[in-house]
Design a protein around this motif. Sequence first.
Motif, mmCIF file in Angstrom:
data_model
loop_
_atom_site.group_PDB
_atom_site.id
_atom_site.type_symbol
_atom_site.label_atom_id
_atom_site.label_comp_id
_atom_site.label_asym_id
_atom_site.label_seq_id
_atom_site.Cartn_x
_atom_site.Cartn_y
_atom_site.Cartn_z
ATOM 1 N N LEU A 24 -18.692 -9.383 -12.521
ATOM 2 C CA LEU A 24 -17.431 -9.444 -11.774
ATOM 3 C C LEU A 24 -17.547 -10.262 -10.486
ATOM 4 O O LEU A 24 -16.539 -10.541 -9.838
ATOM 5 C CB LEU A 24 -16.962 -8.031 -11.421
ATOM 6 N N ALA A 25 -18.763 -10.625 -10.096
ATOM 7 C CA ALA A 25 -18.985 -11.240 -8.784
ATOM 8 C C ALA A 25 -18.220 -12.539 -8.609
ATOM 9 O O ALA A 25 -17.782 -12.872 -7.501
ATOM 10 C CB ALA A 25 -20.475 -11.459 -8.561
ATOM 11 N N SER A 26 -18.025 -13.286 -9.693
ATOM 12 C CA SER A 26 -17.322 -14.573 -9.580
ATOM 13 C C SER A 26 -15.842 -14.394 -9.256
ATOM 14 O O SER A 26 -15.153 -15.365 -8.934
ATOM 15 C CB SER A 26 -17.468 -15.371 -10.880
ATOM 16 N N GLU A 27 -15.342 -13.143 -9.362
ATOM 17 C CA GLU A 27 -13.920 -12.873 -9.132
ATOM 18 C C GLU A 27 -13.663 -12.275 -7.739
ATOM 19 O O GLU A 27 -12.580 -11.756 -7.471
ATOM 20 C CB GLU A 27 -13.396 -11.891 -10.202
ATOM 21 N N LYS A 28 -14.651 -12.342 -6.845
ATOM 22 C CA LYS A 28 -14.531 -11.687 -5.533
ATOM 23 C C LYS A 28 -13.267 -12.087 -4.773
ATOM 24 O O LYS A 28 -12.696 -11.281 -4.031
ATOM 25 C CB LYS A 28 -15.757 -12.008 -4.674
ATOM 26 N N ALA A 29 -12.831 -13.317 -4.955
ATOM 27 C CA ALA A 29 -11.678 -13.811 -4.202
ATOM 28 C C ALA A 29 -10.398 -13.035 -4.505
ATOM 29 O O ALA A 29 -9.480 -12.996 -3.676
ATOM 30 C CB ALA A 29 -11.465 -15.295 -4.483
ATOM 31 N N VAL A 30 -10.323 -12.415 -5.686
ATOM 32 C CA VAL A 30 -9.089 -11.700 -6.062
ATOM 33 C C VAL A 30 -9.302 -10.193 -6.188
ATOM 34 O O VAL A 30 -8.364 -9.464 -6.498
ATOM 35 C CB VAL A 30 -8.506 -12.257 -7.381
ATOM 36 N N PHE A 83 -4.224 -1.534 -4.616
ATOM 37 C CA PHE A 83 -3.731 -2.902 -4.748
ATOM 38 C C PHE A 83 -2.701 -3.030 -5.866
ATOM 39 O O PHE A 83 -2.600 -2.167 -6.742
ATOM 40 C CB PHE A 83 -4.916 -3.854 -4.905
ATOM 41 N N PRO A 84 -1.919 -4.126 -5.849
ATOM 42 C CA PRO A 84 -0.769 -4.226 -6.759
ATOM 43 C C PRO A 84 -1.127 -4.323 -8.237
ATOM 44 O O PRO A 84 -0.290 -4.006 -9.091
ATOM 45 C CB PRO A 84 -0.055 -5.509 -6.295
ATOM 46 N N TRP A 85 -2.339 -4.779 -8.561
ATOM 47 C CA TRP A 85 -2.718 -4.973 -9.957
ATOM 48 C C TRP A 85 -3.958 -4.162 -10.275
ATOM 49 O O TRP A 85 -4.853 -4.003 -9.440
ATOM 50 C CB TRP A 85 -2.968 -6.450 -10.254
ATOM 51 N N ILE A 86 -4.013 -3.641 -11.495
ATOM 52 C CA ILE A 86 -5.106 -2.791 -11.958
ATOM 53 C C ILE A 86 -5.829 -3.473 -13.112
ATOM 54 O O ILE A 86 -5.202 -3.917 -14.084
ATOM 55 C CB ILE A 86 -4.588 -1.411 -12.446
ATOM 56 N N TYR A 87 -7.155 -3.539 -12.986
ATOM 57 C CA TYR A 87 -8.001 -4.045 -14.070
ATOM 58 C C TYR A 87 -9.085 -3.008 -14.328
ATOM 59 O O TYR A 87 -9.756 -2.552 -13.396
ATOM 60 C CB TYR A 87 -8.633 -5.385 -13.684
ATOM 61 N N LEU A 100 -10.469 -12.706 -14.939
ATOM 62 C CA LEU A 100 -9.539 -11.953 -14.105
ATOM 63 C C LEU A 100 -8.555 -12.894 -13.402
ATOM 64 O O LEU A 100 -7.360 -12.602 -13.305
ATOM 65 C CB LEU A 100 -10.326 -11.122 -13.084
ATOM 66 N N ARG A 101 -9.053 -14.044 -12.942
ATOM 67 C CA ARG A 101 -8.157 -15.012 -12.290
ATOM 68 C C ARG A 101 -7.142 -15.580 -13.283
ATOM 69 O O ARG A 101 -5.983 -15.837 -12.927
ATOM 70 C CB ARG A 101 -8.975 -16.128 -11.659
ATOM 71 N N VAL A 102 -7.560 -15.757 -14.532
ATOM 72 C CA VAL A 102 -6.620 -16.239 -15.555
ATOM 73 C C VAL A 102 -5.511 -15.211 -15.790
ATOM 74 O O VAL A 102 -4.325 -15.551 -15.857
ATOM 75 C CB VAL A 102 -7.367 -16.533 -16.875
ATOM 76 N N LEU A 103 -5.888 -13.934 -15.897
ATOM 77 C CA LEU A 103 -4.891 -12.875 -16.082
ATOM 78 C C LEU A 103 -3.926 -12.830 -14.905
ATOM 79 O O LEU A 103 -2.701 -12.727 -15.080
ATOM 80 C CB LEU A 103 -5.583 -11.519 -16.234
ATOM 81 N N LEU A 104 -4.486 -12.885 -13.697
ATOM 82 C CA LEU A 104 -3.654 -12.778 -12.499
ATOM 83 C C LEU A 104 -2.741 -13.998 -12.351
ATOM 84 O O LEU A 104 -1.560 -13.871 -11.988
ATOM 85 C CB LEU A 104 -4.544 -12.608 -11.273
ATOM 86 N N ALA A 105 -3.282 -15.186 -12.630
ATOM 87 C CA ALA A 105 -2.457 -16.397 -12.546
ATOM 88 C C ALA A 105 -1.292 -16.339 -13.526
ATOM 89 O O ALA A 105 -0.163 -16.741 -13.202
ATOM 90 C CB ALA A 105 -3.324 -17.630 -12.824
ATOM 91 N N LYS A 106 -1.545 -15.815 -14.742
ATOM 92 C CA LYS A 106 -0.473 -15.675 -15.731
ATOM 93 C C LYS A 106 0.585 -14.705 -15.243
ATOM 94 O O LYS A 106 1.794 -14.943 -15.396
ATOM 95 C CB LYS A 106 -1.064 -15.194 -17.053
ATOM 96 N N ALA A 107 0.135 -13.608 -14.623
ATOM 97 C CA ALA A 107 1.082 -12.626 -14.099
ATOM 98 C C ALA A 107 1.947 -13.231 -12.996
ATOM 99 O O ALA A 107 3.145 -12.923 -12.883
ATOM 100 C CB ALA A 107 0.330 -11.412 -13.562
ATOM 101 N N LEU A 162 -4.593 -6.727 -17.709
ATOM 102 C CA LEU A 162 -4.248 -6.552 -16.301
ATOM 103 C C LEU A 162 -2.854 -5.939 -16.254
ATOM 104 O O LEU A 162 -1.947 -6.423 -16.933
ATOM 105 C CB LEU A 162 -4.250 -7.902 -15.582
ATOM 106 N N VAL A 163 -2.689 -4.871 -15.464
ATOM 107 C CA VAL A 163 -1.425 -4.141 -15.443
ATOM 108 C C VAL A 163 -0.990 -3.921 -13.999
ATOM 109 O O VAL A 163 -1.822 -3.630 -13.127
ATOM 110 C CB VAL A 163 -1.548 -2.769 -16.146
ATOM 111 N N SER A 164 0.294 -4.037 -13.742
ATOM 112 C CA SER A 164 0.788 -3.802 -12.389
ATOM 113 C C SER A 164 0.758 -2.301 -12.092
ATOM 114 O O SER A 164 1.072 -1.469 -12.946
ATOM 115 C CB SER A 164 2.204 -4.345 -12.211
ATOM 116 N N ARG A 165 0.370 -1.969 -10.866
ATOM 117 C CA ARG A 165 0.349 -0.561 -10.458
ATOM 118 C C ARG A 165 1.759 0.018 -10.491
ATOM 119 O O ARG A 165 1.951 1.203 -10.775
ATOM 120 C CB ARG A 165 -0.255 -0.442 -9.058
ATOM 121 N N ARG A 166 2.755 -0.824 -10.244
ATOM 122 C CA ARG A 166 4.139 -0.357 -10.263
ATOM 123 C C ARG A 166 4.540 0.151 -11.640
ATOM 124 O O ARG A 166 5.142 1.217 -11.763
ATOM 125 C CB ARG A 166 5.071 -1.502 -9.830
ATOM 126 N N ILE A 167 4.198 -0.625 -12.697
ATOM 127 C CA ILE A 167 4.626 -0.210 -14.038
ATOM 128 C C ILE A 167 3.813 0.985 -14.524
ATOM 129 O O ILE A 167 4.294 1.802 -15.312
ATOM 130 C CB ILE A 167 4.559 -1.376 -15.046
#
Length: 311
Positions: A24-30, A83-87, A100-107, A162-167
């Motif tokens: 997961l370390a490569s995804e630290k930015a998100v 946070f707004p998104w759950i993985y 993870l960045r691909v999932l988030l970018a799509k969202a 990847l799922v929004s915490r809201r939903i």
Amino acid sequence: MEAVSVIIPAHDAARTIARTLASLASEKAVIGEVLLVDDSSSDATAAVATEAALRLGLPLRVIRSSCRDAGGSRNLALEQACFPWIYMIDADDLHLEGGLRVLLAKAMTQSGADMVVGAYHRRVDGEERSTKIPSAYAASGPANACAYLEGRIRSIAVGSALVSRRIIGETRFPTGLAYDEDTLFWARLMAKASLTVVTQPIFIYFVSAERSDDRFTVRAAARFLEWRLALRQLRSCGIAKQSLKMREGLVALKIARVCYARGDFDMAARFLRVAEAAPRAGGDVWRCMRYRLKIRLRRRFSAPAGQLQRA
């Protein structure tokens, strides 16, 4: 780009957790936080994870749990996620760089999306078996939930979505089940979510065939009844009864196949009757017929010589 809460349930995962965190370390930015739920571990899971997270620069928070249940552990983390998104990913699986960045970018680019499902590699007993690519999703949430339960949509694995915490809201994993709790959770979310997909593999799902099959053979009848009760509660989500009955048949057929493979022909026959009583697609009708014949032949040729003569 918005940040993500990563949830990892862990029980005696000292041997694998550092590798999972490293993936997961490569995804630290998100990643806004990593919630590791240390569920009744008797090894150094928390210590190993804490050391690895410090070394990798990941924002780890350890939550102690004694529920001895992966779904229950995930529920504890869902209560505390900020946070707004759950993985979610398991403590022995591997995230693939950039997933993870691909999932988030799509969202972010798909207006109104609450849930993004990606592909994943499935590795059974160390051997690469298949890549599961999401397909056949529709615009309607209830239609997706029904198709998912009926097996007409590729399975979602924890680690590929990847799922929004809201939903998610108050939706939680059913607890105390031996199997399929993830399916029931995803079905509840699908019934109300706007869903989109990416075809890029997000993670590697490691499966132990023996451990997976064990879930279906220990207290087989009692566990099936417990699971069926939880399944039927999905009616409150507007999911069609027909779809729930088809899911019963699919799971019963799987249990019948595992029991047959392990030589318990009586239990295999019991679950095969459940599968045969459920609505079935054409392929499953054929599978039931094939296993009915195989059980009959195995019983016949496994019988003592005296019984065969009398027959």
